[in-house]
Design an enzyme around this catalytic site. Structure first.
Site, PDB file in Angstrom:
ATOM      1  N   ASN A 165       0.875  -1.159   0.000  1.00  0.00           N
ATOM      2  CA  ASN A 165       0.000   0.000   0.000  1.00  0.00           C
ATOM      3  C   ASN A 165       0.917   1.216   0.000  1.00  0.00           C
ATOM      4  O   ASN A 165       1.515   1.536   1.018  1.00  0.00           O
ATOM      5  CB  ASN A 165      -0.903  -0.017   1.242  1.00  0.00           C
ATOM      6  CG  ASN A 165      -1.725   1.257   1.368  1.00  0.00           C
ATOM      7  OD1 ASN A 165      -1.747   2.085   0.452  1.00  0.00           O
ATOM      8  ND2 ASN A 165      -2.411   1.420   2.494  1.00  0.00           N
ATOM      9  N   LYS A 212       0.200   4.256  -0.239  1.00  0.00           N
ATOM     10  CA  LYS A 212      -0.390   5.446   0.390  1.00  0.00           C
ATOM     11  C   LYS A 212      -0.133   6.684  -0.485  1.00  0.00           C
ATOM     12  O   LYS A 212      -0.135   6.576  -1.697  1.00  0.00           O
ATOM     13  CB  LYS A 212       0.130   5.599   1.820  1.00  0.00           C
ATOM     14  CG  LYS A 212      -0.060   4.296   2.622  1.00  0.00           C
ATOM     15  CD  LYS A 212       0.138   4.439   4.085  1.00  0.00           C
ATOM     16  CE  LYS A 212      -0.117   3.100   4.771  1.00  0.00           C
ATOM     17  NZ  LYS A 212      -0.061   3.180   6.223  1.00  0.00           N
ATOM     18  N   HIS A 229      -9.468   1.374   4.580  1.00  0.00           N
ATOM     19  CA  HIS A 229      -8.223   1.526   5.336  1.00  0.00           C
ATOM     20  C   HIS A 229      -8.478   2.454   6.523  1.00  0.00           C
ATOM     21  O   HIS A 229      -9.261   3.400   6.415  1.00  0.00           O
ATOM     22  CB  HIS A 229      -7.112   2.089   4.438  1.00  0.00           C
ATOM     23  CG  HIS A 229      -5.771   2.000   5.082  1.00  0.00           C
ATOM     24  ND1 HIS A 229      -5.344   2.898   6.022  1.00  0.00           N
ATOM     25  CD2 HIS A 229      -4.779   1.083   4.943  1.00  0.00           C
ATOM     26  CE1 HIS A 229      -4.132   2.542   6.433  1.00  0.00           C
ATOM     27  NE2 HIS A 229      -3.768   1.444   5.797  1.00  0.00           N
ATOM     28  N   GLU A 270      -6.864   4.801   7.672  1.00  0.00           N
ATOM     29  CA  GLU A 270      -6.604   6.217   7.380  1.00  0.00           C
ATOM     30  C   GLU A 270      -7.813   6.854   6.693  1.00  0.00           C
ATOM     31  O   GLU A 270      -8.122   8.026   6.909  1.00  0.00           O
ATOM     32  CB  GLU A 270      -5.325   6.334   6.521  1.00  0.00           C
ATOM     33  CG  GLU A 270      -4.088   6.059   7.373  1.00  0.00           C
ATOM     34  CD  GLU A 270      -2.923   5.434   6.627  1.00  0.00           C
ATOM     35  OE1 GLU A 270      -2.877   5.498   5.385  1.00  0.00           O
ATOM     36  OE2 GLU A 270      -2.039   4.864   7.307  1.00  0.00           O
ATOM     37  N   GLU A 302      -5.530  -4.861  10.243  1.00  0.00           N
ATOM     38  CA  GLU A 302      -4.479  -3.887  10.515  1.00  0.00           C
ATOM     39  C   GLU A 302      -4.764  -3.156  11.827  1.00  0.00           C
ATOM     40  O   GLU A 302      -5.540  -2.182  11.840  1.00  0.00           O
ATOM     41  CB  GLU A 302      -4.413  -2.860   9.381  1.00  0.00           C
ATOM     42  CG  GLU A 302      -4.086  -3.457   8.036  1.00  0.00           C
ATOM     43  CD  GLU A 302      -3.470  -2.416   7.096  1.00  0.00           C
ATOM     44  OE1 GLU A 302      -2.393  -2.696   6.587  1.00  0.00           O
ATOM     45  OE2 GLU A 302      -4.057  -1.342   6.900  1.00  0.00           O
ATOM     46  N   GLY A 334       2.591   2.071  10.708  1.00  0.00           N
ATOM     47  CA  GLY A 334       3.587   3.138  10.584  1.00  0.00           C
ATOM     48  C   GLY A 334       4.314   3.470  11.875  1.00  0.00           C
ATOM     49  O   GLY A 334       4.984   4.483  11.972  1.00  0.00           O
ATOM     50  N   SER A 338       3.373  -2.436  10.178  1.00  0.00           N
ATOM     51  CA  SER A 338       4.815  -2.580  10.417  1.00  0.00           C
ATOM     52  C   SER A 338       5.366  -3.947  10.013  1.00  0.00           C
ATOM     53  O   SER A 338       6.284  -4.475  10.659  1.00  0.00           O
ATOM     54  CB  SER A 338       5.164  -2.247  11.871  1.00  0.00           C
ATOM     55  OG  SER A 338       4.824  -0.890  12.151  1.00  0.00           O
TER      56      SER A 338
HETATM   57  P1  13P Z   1       3.070   0.187   7.619  1.00  0.00           P
HETATM   58  O1  13P Z   1       3.535  -1.114   6.993  1.00  0.00           O
HETATM   59  O2  13P Z   1       3.866   1.367   7.156  1.00  0.00           O
HETATM   60  O3  13P Z   1       2.965   0.068   9.100  1.00  0.00           O
HETATM   61  O4  13P Z   1       1.587   0.447   7.066  1.00  0.00           O
HETATM   62  C1  13P Z   1       0.659  -0.571   7.154  1.00  0.00           C
HETATM   63  C2  13P Z   1      -0.540  -0.183   6.372  1.00  0.00           C
HETATM   64  O5  13P Z   1      -1.260   0.719   6.729  1.00  0.00           O
HETATM   65  C3  13P Z   1      -0.785  -0.901   5.122  1.00  0.00           C
HETATM   66  O6  13P Z   1      -2.046  -0.631   4.634  1.00  0.00           O
END
Ligand code: 13P
Length: 248
Positions: free
Chosen positions: A10, A12, A95, A97, A167, A173, A213
């Site tokens: 992803n 982002k 997601h 976010e 997740e 992150g 992560s």
């Molecule tokens: P990270 O791998 O950067 O923690 O992000 C995970 C994520 O949100 C994947 O959709």
């Protein structure tokens, strides 16, 4: 039948179109693993150049979002039909976010899931608890609520082909991965929820990823768990390390 692993990046809001094409070239030979479906979920503006860049490889392309309406006056949105026509196969839906920053709720996400499926896209449906929810002990209640709400009206045959990504928000992150036991426990709980909503065959078929992560050092142990069928990878999908995760 054994479930094939699926590892998706992803990206982002990272990678300009030219950076995206360069990353595809860098990763091309590193992400070859016939036992794993490999997907790059990329920003809307990168979709067309990335599809071109991965032509003839094992990589499929996904979107990070879409709207549920077919077309019309929805300034700034992208439809499922547009994605399909461009050659997109997957779409991330829900997601954390998007749930958090863009206030997408489960009623909206349910519409998006149904639209994606009817258009021929595979949704990667995300769920996950906050740190506060985990500490309160309501993780599984919350996840079950999300899954049940987001899948209203979706048939067993359709659910078999979707991907669910667990997740935990506190692991995204942050460099703070869920322990293997925590990740497996929730992914197993999601499978049990699908079994209750549908049946055993459906639960056995649906692929469930862990995200939060994931990196080159922890992927192998996570993906070895009986209910974890791969990963949804943020930060580590933007560098050569993604190859090590795909070839865990
Ligand atoms: P990270 O791998 O950067 O923690 O992000 C995970 C994520 O949100 C994947 O959709």
């Amino acid at each position: 039948m054994a479930r094939k692993k699926i590892v998706a990046g992803n990206w982002k809001m990272n990678m300009t179109p030219s950076q995206a094409v360069a990353l595809c070239a860098q990763l091309k030979d590193l992400v070859v693993n016939p036992d794993v479906d490999v997907v790059y979920c990329v920003p809307a503006i990168d979709i067309v150049p990335v599809i071109e860049a991965v032509k003839g490889t094992n990589v499929q392309v996904g979107a990070e979002n879409m709207y549920f309406e077919e077309k019309g006056a929805y300034t700034g949105e992208i439809s499922a039909e547009m994605l399909v026509d461009a050659g997109v196969k997957y779409v991330i839906i829900g997601h954390s976010e998007r749930r958090d920053y863009f206030k997408e709720d489960d009623a909206l996400l349910n519409k998006k899931v149904k639209k994606a499926i009817s258009a021929g896209l595979t949704p990667i449906l995300c769920c996950g608890e906050s740190l506060e929810q985990r500490e309160m002990g309501v993780t599984m209640d919350w996840i079950r609520f999300q899954i049940k709400s987001d899948l209203v009206g979706v048939t067993a045959d359709q659910v078999k082909d979707i991907v669910i990504a667990y997740e935990p928000i506190w692991a995204i992150g942050t460099g703070k991965t869920a322990t293997t036991e925590q990740a497996e426990e929730v992914c197993k709980g999601i499978r049990e929820c699908i079994c209750e909503m549908y049946d055993e065959a459906t639960a056995a078929a649906v692929r469930i990823q862990y995200g939060g992560s994931v990196n080159a050092g922890n992927a192998a142990e996570l993906f070895a768990q009986p209910d974890i069928d791969g990963g949804l990878v943020g930060g580590a999908s933007l560098k050569a390390d993604f190859g090590k995760i795909v070839c865990y």
